[in-house]
Design a protein around this motif. Structure first.
Motif, mmCIF file in Angstrom:
data_model
loop_
_atom_site.group_PDB
_atom_site.id
_atom_site.type_symbol
_atom_site.label_atom_id
_atom_site.label_comp_id
_atom_site.label_asym_id
_atom_site.label_seq_id
_atom_site.Cartn_x
_atom_site.Cartn_y
_atom_site.Cartn_z
ATOM 1 N N ASN A 4 -5.147 -10.738 -3.218
ATOM 2 C CA ASN A 4 -4.213 -9.537 -3.282
ATOM 3 C C ASN A 4 -4.765 -8.644 -1.629
ATOM 4 O O ASN A 4 -3.797 -7.730 -1.277
ATOM 5 C CB ASN A 4 -3.542 -9.210 -4.170
ATOM 6 C CG ASN A 4 -2.534 -9.139 -4.192
ATOM 7 O OD1 ASN A 4 -1.322 -8.832 -3.056
ATOM 8 N ND2 ASN A 4 -1.470 -7.611 -4.097
ATOM 9 N N TRP A 5 -6.129 -8.575 -1.382
ATOM 10 C CA TRP A 5 -6.156 -7.933 -0.147
ATOM 11 C C TRP A 5 -5.402 -8.107 0.919
ATOM 12 O O TRP A 5 -4.604 -6.629 1.407
ATOM 13 C CB TRP A 5 -7.848 -8.755 0.081
ATOM 14 C CG TRP A 5 -8.475 -7.848 1.233
ATOM 15 C CD1 TRP A 5 -8.112 -7.567 2.416
ATOM 16 C CD2 TRP A 5 -9.130 -6.434 1.015
ATOM 17 N NE1 TRP A 5 -8.773 -7.013 3.126
ATOM 18 C CE2 TRP A 5 -9.759 -6.636 1.627
ATOM 19 C CE3 TRP A 5 -9.805 -5.875 -0.224
ATOM 20 C CZ2 TRP A 5 -10.780 -5.101 1.905
ATOM 21 C CZ3 TRP A 5 -11.105 -5.201 -0.491
ATOM 22 C CH2 TRP A 5 -10.777 -4.510 0.873
ATOM 23 N N GLN A 6 -4.960 -8.705 1.946
ATOM 24 C CA GLN A 6 -4.576 -8.876 2.464
ATOM 25 C C GLN A 6 -3.318 -7.912 2.381
ATOM 26 O O GLN A 6 -2.913 -6.958 3.669
ATOM 27 C CB GLN A 6 -3.823 -10.373 3.103
ATOM 28 C CG GLN A 6 -5.938 -11.355 3.718
ATOM 29 C CD GLN A 6 -5.951 -10.399 5.132
ATOM 30 O OE1 GLN A 6 -5.663 -9.420 5.304
ATOM 31 N NE2 GLN A 6 -6.491 -11.328 5.854
ATOM 32 N N ASN A 7 -1.918 -8.369 1.286
ATOM 33 C CA ASN A 7 -1.109 -7.579 1.469
ATOM 34 C C ASN A 7 -1.408 -7.015 0.753
ATOM 35 O O ASN A 7 -0.383 -5.092 1.505
ATOM 36 C CB ASN A 7 -0.497 -8.356 0.420
ATOM 37 C CG ASN A 7 -0.230 -10.068 0.670
ATOM 38 O OD1 ASN A 7 -0.028 -10.156 1.941
ATOM 39 N ND2 ASN A 7 0.736 -10.635 -0.657
ATOM 40 N N GLU A 8 -2.288 -6.113 0.169
ATOM 41 C CA GLU A 8 -2.126 -4.511 -0.016
ATOM 42 C C GLU A 8 -2.769 -3.369 1.136
ATOM 43 O O GLU A 8 -1.858 -2.140 1.176
ATOM 44 C CB GLU A 8 -3.281 -4.207 -1.130
ATOM 45 C CG GLU A 8 -3.004 -5.299 -2.254
ATOM 46 C CD GLU A 8 -1.643 -3.494 -2.795
ATOM 47 O OE1 GLU A 8 -2.164 -3.001 -2.782
ATOM 48 O OE2 GLU A 8 -1.281 -4.005 -3.482
ATOM 49 N N LEU A 9 -3.829 -4.612 2.162
ATOM 50 C CA LEU A 9 -4.059 -3.916 2.970
ATOM 51 C C LEU A 9 -2.625 -3.397 4.187
ATOM 52 O O LEU A 9 -3.174 -2.135 4.740
ATOM 53 C CB LEU A 9 -5.361 -4.700 4.153
ATOM 54 C CG LEU A 9 -6.006 -3.763 4.653
ATOM 55 C CD1 LEU A 9 -6.728 -2.535 4.666
ATOM 56 C CD2 LEU A 9 -6.808 -4.314 5.790
ATOM 57 N N THR A 10 -2.263 -4.695 4.696
ATOM 58 C CA THR A 10 -0.672 -4.331 4.706
ATOM 59 C C THR A 10 -0.076 -3.120 4.707
ATOM 60 O O THR A 10 -0.148 -2.622 5.643
ATOM 61 C CB THR A 10 -0.333 -5.369 5.014
ATOM 62 O OG1 THR A 10 -0.913 -6.720 5.737
ATOM 63 C CG2 THR A 10 1.476 -5.084 6.091
ATOM 64 N N PHE A 11 -0.250 -3.062 2.828
ATOM 65 C CA PHE A 11 1.236 -1.799 2.682
ATOM 66 C C PHE A 11 0.710 -0.503 2.914
ATOM 67 O O PHE A 11 1.362 0.472 3.205
ATOM 68 C CB PHE A 11 1.686 -2.059 1.288
ATOM 69 C CG PHE A 11 2.475 -1.375 0.513
ATOM 70 C CD1 PHE A 11 3.226 -0.881 0.794
ATOM 71 C CD2 PHE A 11 1.624 -0.773 -0.916
ATOM 72 C CE1 PHE A 11 4.183 -0.431 0.481
ATOM 73 C CE2 PHE A 11 2.383 0.258 -0.760
ATOM 74 C CZ PHE A 11 3.630 1.055 -1.141
ATOM 75 N N LEU A 12 -0.598 -0.330 2.495
ATOM 76 C CA LEU A 12 -1.271 0.510 2.625
ATOM 77 C C LEU A 12 -1.563 1.356 3.526
ATOM 78 O O LEU A 12 -0.957 2.688 4.268
ATOM 79 C CB LEU A 12 -3.272 1.009 1.868
ATOM 80 C CG LEU A 12 -3.590 1.907 1.668
ATOM 81 C CD1 LEU A 12 -2.647 3.037 0.185
ATOM 82 C CD2 LEU A 12 -5.044 2.064 1.434
ATOM 83 N N VAL A 13 -1.929 0.784 4.926
ATOM 84 C CA VAL A 13 -1.731 1.272 6.504
ATOM 85 C C VAL A 13 -0.393 1.060 6.768
ATOM 86 O O VAL A 13 -0.192 2.293 7.249
ATOM 87 C CB VAL A 13 -2.648 0.154 7.280
ATOM 88 C CG1 VAL A 13 -2.023 -0.202 8.850
ATOM 89 C CG2 VAL A 13 -3.979 -0.748 6.668
ATOM 90 N N GLN A 14 0.486 0.501 6.449
ATOM 91 C CA GLN A 14 1.984 1.114 6.745
ATOM 92 C C GLN A 14 2.429 2.532 6.046
ATOM 93 O O GLN A 14 3.090 3.211 6.225
ATOM 94 C CB GLN A 14 3.049 0.244 6.539
ATOM 95 C CG GLN A 14 2.614 -1.692 7.069
ATOM 96 C CD GLN A 14 3.474 -2.120 6.547
ATOM 97 O OE1 GLN A 14 4.040 -2.342 5.266
ATOM 98 N NE2 GLN A 14 3.905 -3.202 7.827
ATOM 99 N N ASN A 15 1.863 2.650 4.901
ATOM 100 C CA ASN A 15 1.583 4.048 4.430
ATOM 101 C C ASN A 15 0.887 5.263 5.281
ATOM 102 O O ASN A 15 1.840 5.968 4.968
ATOM 103 C CB ASN A 15 1.392 3.206 2.332
ATOM 104 C CG ASN A 15 2.042 4.570 1.894
ATOM 105 O OD1 ASN A 15 3.581 5.082 1.932
ATOM 106 N ND2 ASN A 15 1.363 5.056 1.202
#
Length: 127
Positions: free
Chosen positions: A93-104
């Motif tokens: 789930n690394w890529q999805n979580e990184l995307t979400f965190l950077v956007q946040n």
């Protein structure tokens, strides 16, 4: 309970998979499973990926100096693995979580101005 482990190195294997390497640690990857959540530690300029070992949360800490390699893996859509010794553990789930965190974090100064700038300069600015 929780424990913190910090990566010591990032490498890429022949298939362009990113390996987050932890040296000299007793973490037994055979007893781990992925929680699949990434959070920020803006005070330490680190990103933390949470896994679980024997019902204990383990925070895999990735300091800011490793973020350019993370960005490379993100751009390549690389698979990501945690490695302790010869044992490897997929972080699916690394890529999805990184995307979400950077956007946040982008533009959200609740994380602190310096941390927001660090995230923006590594993950959002075109190089």
């Amino acid at each position: 309970m929780r424990k913190m482990v910090q990566i010591n190195e990032i490498t890429f294997n022949n298939e362009n998979a990113m390996m987050l390497i932890i040296e000299n640690h007793t973490l037994n990857l055979a007893n781990c499973h992925e929680v699949g959540t990434m959070i920020a530690d803006s005070d330490q300029s680190s990103l933390l990926y949470i896994i679980e070992e024997n019902e204990e949360f383990v925070y895999v800490t990735v300091p800011v100096e490793y973020w350019p390699e993370m960005k490379k893996a993100y751009d390549l859509k690389s698979e990501v693995f945690l490695q302790v010794g010869e044992a490897k553990f997929p972080l699916e789930n690394w890529q999805n979580e990184l995307t979400f965190l950077v956007q946040n974090v982008d533009g959200n100064f609740n994380y602190g101005e310096e941390f927001v700038k660090q995230i923006q300069s590594v993950f959002l600015e075109e190089k």
